[in-house]
Structures are given as C-alpha cells and as structure tokens.
Design a protein around this motif. Structure first.
Motif, PDB file in Angstrom:
ATOM      1  N   VAL A  71       0.871  -1.176   0.000  1.00  0.00           N
ATOM      2  CA  VAL A  71       0.000   0.000   0.000  1.00  0.00           C
ATOM      3  C   VAL A  71       0.908   1.225   0.000  1.00  0.00           C
ATOM      4  CG1 VAL A  71      -1.734   1.295   1.313  1.00  0.00           C
ATOM      5  CG2 VAL A  71      -1.834  -1.193   1.248  1.00  0.00           C
ATOM      6  N   VAL A  72       0.539   2.217  -0.808  1.00  0.00           N
ATOM      7  CA  VAL A  72       1.313   3.450  -0.872  1.00  0.00           C
ATOM      8  C   VAL A  72       0.435   4.604  -0.411  1.00  0.00           C
ATOM      9  CG1 VAL A  72       2.580   5.031  -2.387  1.00  0.00           C
ATOM     10  CG2 VAL A  72       2.695   2.559  -2.781  1.00  0.00           C
ATOM     11  N   LEU A  73       0.945   5.357   0.552  1.00  0.00           N
ATOM     12  CA  LEU A  73       0.274   6.553   1.051  1.00  0.00           C
ATOM     13  C   LEU A  73       1.055   7.769   0.575  1.00  0.00           C
ATOM     14  CD1 LEU A  73      -0.145   5.518   4.818  1.00  0.00           C
ATOM     15  CD2 LEU A  73      -1.650   4.947   2.908  1.00  0.00           C
ATOM     16  N   VAL A  74       0.353   8.837   0.276  1.00  0.00           N
ATOM     17  CA  VAL A  74       0.982  10.126   0.005  1.00  0.00           C
ATOM     18  C   VAL A  74       0.430  11.083   1.047  1.00  0.00           C
ATOM     19  CG1 VAL A  74       1.240  12.039  -1.622  1.00  0.00           C
ATOM     20  CG2 VAL A  74       1.299   9.680  -2.462  1.00  0.00           C
ATOM     21  N   ASP A  75       1.323  11.605   1.859  1.00  0.00           N
ATOM     22  CA  ASP A  75       0.943  12.496   2.962  1.00  0.00           C
ATOM     23  C   ASP A  75      -0.138  11.877   3.845  1.00  0.00           C
ATOM     24  OD1 ASP A  75       2.794  14.372   2.066  1.00  0.00           O
ATOM     25  OD2 ASP A  75       1.323  15.374   0.802  1.00  0.00           O
ATOM     26  N   GLY A  76      -0.010  10.573   4.096  1.00  0.00           N
ATOM     27  CA  GLY A  76      -0.906   9.887   5.011  1.00  0.00           C
ATOM     28  C   GLY A  76      -2.213   9.399   4.420  1.00  0.00           C
ATOM     29  N   GLU A  77      -2.465   9.700   3.150  1.00  0.00           N
ATOM     30  CA  GLU A  77      -3.700   9.250   2.503  1.00  0.00           C
ATOM     31  C   GLU A  77      -3.379   8.194   1.458  1.00  0.00           C
ATOM     32  OE1 GLU A  77      -6.258  12.356   1.099  1.00  0.00           O
ATOM     33  OE2 GLU A  77      -5.835  13.615   2.836  1.00  0.00           O
ATOM     34  N   GLN A  78      -4.221   7.158   1.388  1.00  0.00           N
ATOM     35  CA  GLN A  78      -3.951   6.066   0.456  1.00  0.00           C
ATOM     36  C   GLN A  78      -3.931   6.570  -0.973  1.00  0.00           C
ATOM     37  OE1 GLN A  78      -5.800   2.321   1.290  1.00  0.00           O
ATOM     38  NE2 GLN A  78      -5.560   1.618  -0.815  1.00  0.00           N
ATOM     39  N   HIS A  79      -2.850   6.248  -1.660  1.00  0.00           N
ATOM     40  CA  HIS A  79      -2.671   6.624  -3.066  1.00  0.00           C
ATOM     41  C   HIS A  79      -2.981   5.430  -3.969  1.00  0.00           C
ATOM     42  CE1 HIS A  79      -0.847   8.281  -6.684  1.00  0.00           C
ATOM     43  NE2 HIS A  79      -0.101   7.207  -6.766  1.00  0.00           N
ATOM     44  N   THR A  80      -2.444   4.266  -3.614  1.00  0.00           N
ATOM     45  CA  THR A  80      -2.651   3.076  -4.427  1.00  0.00           C
ATOM     46  C   THR A  80      -2.284   1.837  -3.628  1.00  0.00           C
ATOM     47  OG1 THR A  80      -2.264   2.149  -6.654  1.00  0.00           O
ATOM     48  CG2 THR A  80      -0.329   2.965  -5.474  1.00  0.00           C
ATOM     49  N   PHE A  81      -2.502   0.671  -4.225  1.00  0.00           N
ATOM     50  CA  PHE A  81      -2.054  -0.590  -3.632  1.00  0.00           C
ATOM     51  C   PHE A  81      -1.726  -1.567  -4.748  1.00  0.00           C
ATOM     52  CE2 PHE A  81      -6.655  -0.713  -3.865  1.00  0.00           C
ATOM     53  CZ  PHE A  81      -6.956  -1.984  -4.317  1.00  0.00           C
ATOM     54  N   TRP A  82      -1.007  -2.611  -4.407  1.00  0.00           N
ATOM     55  CA  TRP A  82      -0.507  -3.672  -5.277  1.00  0.00           C
ATOM     56  C   TRP A  82       0.550  -3.195  -6.266  1.00  0.00           C
ATOM     57  CZ3 TRP A  82      -6.006  -5.881  -6.324  1.00  0.00           C
ATOM     58  CH2 TRP A  82      -6.438  -6.595  -5.226  1.00  0.00           C
ATOM     59  N   ARG A  83       0.196  -2.344  -7.198  1.00  0.00           N
ATOM     60  CA  ARG A  83       1.162  -1.873  -8.205  1.00  0.00           C
ATOM     61  C   ARG A  83       1.208  -0.348  -8.182  1.00  0.00           C
ATOM     62  NH1 ARG A  83       3.506  -6.206 -10.368  1.00  0.00           N
ATOM     63  NH2 ARG A  83       2.136  -7.938 -10.854  1.00  0.00           N
ATOM     64  N   VAL A  84       2.419   0.191  -8.359  1.00  0.00           N
ATOM     65  CA  VAL A  84       2.605   1.639  -8.327  1.00  0.00           C
ATOM     66  C   VAL A  84       2.907   2.120  -9.740  1.00  0.00           C
ATOM     67  CG1 VAL A  84       3.887   3.555  -7.318  1.00  0.00           C
ATOM     68  CG2 VAL A  84       3.563   1.450  -6.009  1.00  0.00           C
ATOM     69  N   ASN A  85       2.057   3.013 -10.242  1.00  0.00           N
ATOM     70  CA  ASN A  85       2.287   3.617 -11.552  1.00  0.00           C
ATOM     71  C   ASN A  85       3.169   4.845 -11.351  1.00  0.00           C
ATOM     72  OD1 ASN A  85       1.742   5.674 -13.668  1.00  0.00           O
ATOM     73  ND2 ASN A  85       0.483   4.049 -14.517  1.00  0.00           N
ATOM     74  N   PRO A  86       4.386   4.848 -11.929  1.00  0.00           N
ATOM     75  CA  PRO A  86       5.300   5.966 -11.685  1.00  0.00           C
ATOM     76  C   PRO A  86       4.758   7.314 -12.154  1.00  0.00           C
ATOM     77  CG  PRO A  86       6.205   4.462 -13.334  1.00  0.00           C
ATOM     78  CD  PRO A  86       4.968   3.834 -12.782  1.00  0.00           C
ATOM     79  N   ASP A  87       4.064   7.342 -13.284  1.00  0.00           N
ATOM     80  CA  ASP A  87       3.518   8.612 -13.787  1.00  0.00           C
ATOM     81  C   ASP A  87       2.433   9.151 -12.863  1.00  0.00           C
ATOM     82  OD1 ASP A  87       5.192   8.610 -16.041  1.00  0.00           O
ATOM     83  OD2 ASP A  87       3.759   7.398 -17.190  1.00  0.00           O
ATOM     84  N   ARG A  88       1.589   8.265 -12.368  1.00  0.00           N
ATOM     85  CA  ARG A  88       0.512   8.697 -11.454  1.00  0.00           C
ATOM     86  C   ARG A  88       1.099   9.203 -10.136  1.00  0.00           C
ATOM     87  NH1 ARG A  88      -3.006   5.778  -7.746  1.00  0.00           N
ATOM     88  NH2 ARG A  88      -4.858   7.067  -7.441  1.00  0.00           N
ATOM     89  N   LEU A  89       2.125   8.518  -9.630  1.00  0.00           N
ATOM     90  CA  LEU A  89       2.767   8.943  -8.391  1.00  0.00           C
ATOM     91  C   LEU A  89       3.446  10.299  -8.587  1.00  0.00           C
ATOM     92  CD1 LEU A  89       3.527   8.466  -5.452  1.00  0.00           C
ATOM     93  CD2 LEU A  89       5.486   7.112  -6.270  1.00  0.00           C
ATOM     94  N   ARG A  90       4.126  10.464  -9.718  1.00  0.00           N
ATOM     95  CA  ARG A  90       4.782  11.733 -10.041  1.00  0.00           C
ATOM     96  C   ARG A  90       3.768  12.875 -10.053  1.00  0.00           C
ATOM     97  NH1 ARG A  90       6.965   9.498 -14.194  1.00  0.00           N
ATOM     98  NH2 ARG A  90       8.863   8.682 -13.332  1.00  0.00           N
ATOM     99  N   ARG A  91       2.619  12.648 -10.679  1.00  0.00           N
ATOM    100  CA  ARG A  91       1.560  13.683 -10.724  1.00  0.00           C
ATOM    101  C   ARG A  91       1.048  13.985  -9.334  1.00  0.00           C
ATOM    102  NH1 ARG A  91      -0.022  10.730 -15.213  1.00  0.00           N
ATOM    103  NH2 ARG A  91      -1.698   9.720 -14.067  1.00  0.00           N
ATOM    104  N   ALA A  92       0.857  12.952  -8.517  1.00  0.00           N
ATOM    105  CA  ALA A  92       0.360  13.155  -7.155  1.00  0.00           C
ATOM    106  C   ALA A  92       1.329  13.997  -6.319  1.00  0.00           C
ATOM    107  CB  ALA A  92       0.116  11.808  -6.477  1.00  0.00           C
ATOM    108  N   LEU A  93       2.616  13.880  -6.646  1.00  0.00           N
ATOM    109  CA  LEU A  93       3.635  14.624  -5.914  1.00  0.00           C
ATOM    110  C   LEU A  93       3.892  16.002  -6.516  1.00  0.00           C
ATOM    111  CD1 LEU A  93       6.134  11.709  -5.274  1.00  0.00           C
ATOM    112  CD2 LEU A  93       4.586  12.770  -3.623  1.00  0.00           C
ATOM    113  N   GLY A  94       3.206  16.293  -7.604  1.00  0.00           N
ATOM    114  CA  GLY A  94       3.358  17.606  -8.233  1.00  0.00           C
ATOM    115  C   GLY A  94       4.592  17.715  -9.103  1.00  0.00           C
ATOM    116  N   GLY A  95       5.126  16.582  -9.509  1.00  0.00           N
ATOM    117  CA  GLY A  95       6.352  16.580 -10.320  1.00  0.00           C
ATOM    118  C   GLY A  95       6.110  16.280 -11.760  1.00  0.00           C
TER     119      GLY A  95
END
Length: 95
Positions: A71-95
């Motif tokens: 499970v991946v959290l961003v700032d304490g809120e669930q972002h995703t689970f099982w597989r992490v999409n790098p582009d989606r994570l980058r967008r969530a981080l504002g990058g």
C-alpha cells in the motif's frame, strides 16, 4: 473570505520536497520490492521524502491493509495498492 466554509477553501499546495510517500509492505514480498523501486526513483526525481513500514511489525497497519500490500500513502492518505504507476505517483507529488 474568512467566513468561507473550510470545504470550499483551497488547500495550499505542497512542494514535492514537503511531501511524504509511505510504503506499507512486508519482507519477502516481490510486489513490495517492485513498489519500493518505483517509489525510490520517483522520489529521487521529485525531491519527495519516503519511508517504509513493515506490516508484520504493526498490528494496526496489518488490520487495515493486510489484503492490499503493498500500500502506498501520500501524505498519510492512500494513493494506491498492489502496483505503483510511476507517472501517477509523479503527478500526485506535483512533479
């Protein structure tokens, strides 16, 4: 504007260096290893911080997430689970 409902106010956007990504997983989990690699790379690119938590060492994390790890959290809120999409994570981080 001081009387505006908190629900209508915009939250101040955090810079990537102020963001925290949390990986919740367990040792020996190949999906967790894959997720960690993506998180390490994206955080290195964006400047975000990251941490790893072991679900087998925390009863509350186990109760909440045992069926979904990693499970991946961003700032304490669930972002995703099982597989992490790098582009989606980058967008969530504002990058």
């Amino acid at each position: 504007m001081g009387g505006m409902s908190p629900l209508l106010r915009r939250k101040e956007k955090k810079r990537p260096g102020e963001r925290m990504v949390t990986l919740i997983g367990k040792p020996g989990c190949h999906l967790c290893d894959d997720a960690q690699e993506v998180i390490e790379n994206v955080c290195a690119e964006t400047g975000a911080q990251w941490e790893k938590k072991d679900i087998s060492q925390d009863e509350e994390l186990y109760r909440l997430h045992w069926e979904q790890i990693p499970v991946v959290l961003v700032d304490g809120e669930q972002h995703t689970f099982w597989r992490v999409n790098p582009d989606r994570l980058r967008r969530a981080l504002g990058g």
